[in-house]
Design a protein around this motif. Sequence first.
Motif, PDB file in Angstrom:
ATOM      1  N   ARG A  79     -11.436   9.763 -37.818  1.00  0.00           N
ATOM      2  CA  ARG A  79     -12.453   8.799 -37.395  1.00  0.00           C
ATOM      3  C   ARG A  79     -12.260   8.427 -35.924  1.00  0.00           C
ATOM      4  NH1 ARG A  79     -16.039   6.134 -36.003  1.00  0.00           N
ATOM      5  NH2 ARG A  79     -16.836   8.242 -36.166  1.00  0.00           N
ATOM      6  N   HIS A  83     -14.563   9.186 -32.465  1.00  0.00           N
ATOM      7  CA  HIS A  83     -14.994   8.060 -31.629  1.00  0.00           C
ATOM      8  C   HIS A  83     -14.540   8.254 -30.180  1.00  0.00           C
ATOM      9  CE1 HIS A  83     -15.901   3.936 -30.431  1.00  0.00           C
ATOM     10  NE2 HIS A  83     -14.670   3.847 -29.961  1.00  0.00           N
ATOM     11  N   LYS A  96     -21.151   7.630 -39.348  1.00  0.00           N
ATOM     12  CA  LYS A  96     -20.028   6.701 -39.165  1.00  0.00           C
ATOM     13  C   LYS A  96     -19.803   5.861 -40.423  1.00  0.00           C
ATOM     14  CE  LYS A  96     -20.953   6.368 -34.199  1.00  0.00           C
ATOM     15  NZ  LYS A  96     -21.369   5.484 -33.079  1.00  0.00           N
TER      16      LYS A  96
END
Length: 306
Positions: A79, A83, A96
């Motif tokens: 994750r 990002h 997301k």
Amino acid sequence: MWYLGSWMFPVISACMWLGMLLAMFIYWETIGHPIYPSMDPGQTIAYISDVGAYKLKPLFITGACVTTVFLDLAFMSERWLRHAGRLAPNTSRAQKILSVIAILFAIAGSAGLILLSNFDTHHYPRLHDAFLLLFIGGYWFSAIFLCAEYQRLGIHYRSHRILHISFWVKLTFILVEFVLAVIFASTSYTGKPNVAAVFEWIVALVFTFYVLSFLLDLLPSVRTSHHQPQGWALRAEMEKHQTGQQPGAPLTNDSAGPNQNRNVGPGDDLEAGAYRGTHMTNSPPAYPNDHHDLGKKKRGVGRLRF
């Protein structure tokens, strides 16, 4: 340094899990297949929980904790790297959200495994079974949401074969583990403990390969003298399109091999080789804006969508 990257998290997790399983099975074999007090009448093959409820309980607890902590770190690293731009970034808020939900279910599965190793099947049989269900269900649903995220990423980054491979690996895990878990549960509750015990060991071994599948997700973020992180290569390729240069290098040399973008021709999408549906501008950032691809109908003519 590349050898200290986040790709080590799934490796440590898988090695700990597989090492724990092998140690418990070899121990049970070498001491002559003992019949534990927690085993059902007529049962001769021990469950993992039977072996881990007695002398090997410290190993069971340690293995469960190390496995789940490093696996959750792999989830969170994926994750964060998307990002931060080292992996191909998410192209919509929906992606997301799917990723965050997958992490939450993984944490629930981790809690289930740690708790079932502490609340052993001999002293707390009902709690143990409840936490076993939480462990299997948590990681199974986590895989579903992660698979959904990768399916959407694969649509936008068609030249990234590694995303498609990871999607199919995780989808295979979902289907195989579902079938095995159904067989395990049905044989366990219909008075066939030996068959159920065999399938429990198989379910646990298949879980090892799921943990290792995160190497496909994290290795493309590694930077070496011969490899750029996936997200950096994508940004450089998009900047070449913005300045009117022809793409000459592969988008990325990830662990699935080089993926050469085709030349853009008349009538083609501007990003047909790398990203589908991106509105390109001459101002930063070079990454695609959010495409809210849940419920938003795109209109246009031919392959032109807006």
